[in-house]
Write a protein that holds these residues in place. Structure first.
Motif: not given
Length: 457
Positions: A122, A134, A145, A147-149, A155, A160
């Motif tokens: 993270d 990214q 892979t 996942e962007r929060d 947002r 998350a």
């Protein structure tokens, strides 16, 4: 043009072409300084600042930062290819201040990298370096892979993760009370797991303002229960809830520069990046330094004290250039302590007829995402001042600055040029006149406790 193309957000490259240059775009950008979308003050920011020095502070970090979750066999290789840090001994339950530079060795940005599990990370912080990582994942050949929060400003819905910071001399005792067990010895920037009110909570040994601290995180749905358990247990330890005003100034005590301008506007490999990056994420540039050359605003990791994190034990973007910078770093990080009488005189102009000085807000006076003010000595520019604000615990108004080595000795007298000339069109910029504020060079961190304990760790 397709409907999807017509609705796509303007890229940074297109925005620069539209206005005629990166400096013009950034200096007149409508983007506000960093916004912390949490309660500004629970009591008052002065008392809240004092709490991390005298008792224990609870700060909510859940809403203002971006998380980039990386997973897969090549996630670590990606981070090693982009980051200047060593990853030779980096393992699960460790964290580090991840730093990236461009091909010419100038700083892109930094964030905190958590090694959560095998092939799982993270990256947490402001978007500058997260965007850069990214982009290289999307454009490169990596079996990984993401996942962007994003933060709570961009947002929809909840984060998350919850993320709380406990810091201060009573933090250890409070953790032992709320967990009902001794806190295991944990090295700085290492992680462990606690149980709070029956819930598993991960913790990073950390200290944002140079004080003992724990960064606690877990699934968002459990956050309020964990927070309430800490508050209930904290009464006997003089726990103080800290709002965004005090929290935004904590970096001045630990001497972390939160948002130097990223070196993405020129150099090898950056045109494609600017075409990929939405212009809305470019930020805004404020301060008295005015130059048509965007590279005059760039810094190296050595300019803000990141040299200790650079490791030439692997290949990474910008390595060759960074080795050249390392051989003769021109600047170093210092604290500038501003003269009280000059600040008072600047504020007094608000009560006098005529055009006032640029308003100096308390506790944080930054009025652009990237604050870059001139620092001069005997009329000659000798560095740049970045983040500035008031430290209640030191009774001082300070800025973090990158100063030429010849003028970085503590006690050196310099001058900060405050305000813009000419005034720009940023919404946070009112008509004002530029002034000179005298300052004294001091160590970074300015707090002796932070220098001798936090940075020494």
């Amino acid at each position: 043009m397709s409907a999807s193309a017509a609705s796509a957000p303007e890229s940074l490259a297109a925005a620069i072409d539209r206005v005629g240059g990166a400096v013009q775009l950034l200096r007149n950008a409508p983007a506000a300084p960093t916004v912390f979308p949490v309660t500004p003050e629970f009591s008052n920011w002065r008392s809240e600042q004092k709490s991390w020095r005298t008792s224990v502070a609870l700060l909510d970090q859940s809403h203002h930062m971006t998380d980039l979750f990386l997973r897969g066999p090549d996630a670590l290789r990606l981070l090693s290819d982009v980051g200047v840090n060593s990853f030779a001994k980096f393992g699960v339950d460790n964290a580090k201040q991840f730093i990236a530079v461009n091909h010419e060795g100038y700083l892109i940005g930094d964030a905190i990298l958590f090694y959560l599990a095998e092939e799982e990370f993270d990256l947490v912080g402001h978007p500058m370096v997260i965007d850069w990582v990214q982009f290289h994942l999307e454009k490169g050949d990596y079996d990984a892979t993401f996942e962007r929060d994003g933060n709570s400003i961009v947002r929809p819905g909840n984060p998350a993760l919850y993320r709380y910071e406990l810091q201060g001399p009573n933090a250890l005792a409070l953790m032992e009370r709320v967990t009902g067990a001794p806190v295991p010895p944990t090295k700085f920037f290492h992680m462990t797991t606690f149980t709070i009110d029956g819930l598993e909570v991960r913790s990073l040994r950390h200290g944002m303002a140079g004080q003992p601290g724990f960064e606690l995180f877990g699934p968002w749905e459990q956050g309020e229960r964990v927070r309430q358990a800490i508050i209930d247990a904290g009464a006997e330890f003089d726990l103080v809830l800290v709002g965004s005003k005090a929290y935004s100034s904590a970096n001045l005590e630990s001497a972390w520069v939160p948002s130097p301008l990223p070196a993405i506007f020129s150099g090898e490999g950056t045109q494609e990046y600017r075409e990929w990056l939405p212009a809305a994420r470019a930020g805004s540039l404020a301060g008295s330094l005015v130059s048509d050359d965007i590279e005059d605003y760039y810094i190296t990791p050595y300019d803000i004290g990141y040299g200790r994190s650079v490791a030439f034990d692997h290949d990474f973007i910008g390595r060759a250039a960074l080795e050249r910078h390392a051989a003769a770093p021109p600047r170093t990080k210092v604290t500038l302590v501003w003269r009280p009488e000059d600040i008072a005189a600047a504020q007094a102009t608000l009560l006098e007829p005529g055009v006032p000085a640029k308003y100096i807000d308390f506790p944080k006076a930054r009025y652009g995402l990237y604050q870059v003010d001139r620092v001069v000595k005997d009329g000659v520019d000798v560095g740049i001042s970045h983040d500035c604000g008031y430290i209640t615990n030191e009774h001082a108004f300070v800025s973090l600055a990158s100063i030429e080595l010849a003028h970085a000795e503590p006690g050196t007298e310099v001058t900060v040029i405050w305000g813009e000339e000419p005034n720009t069109n940023k919404p946070v910029v009112e008509p004002h006149r530029q002034i000179a504020i005298r300052a004294t060079v001091e160590p970074a961190p300015y707090s002796a406790y932070a220098r001798e304990n936090y940075r020494a760790g």
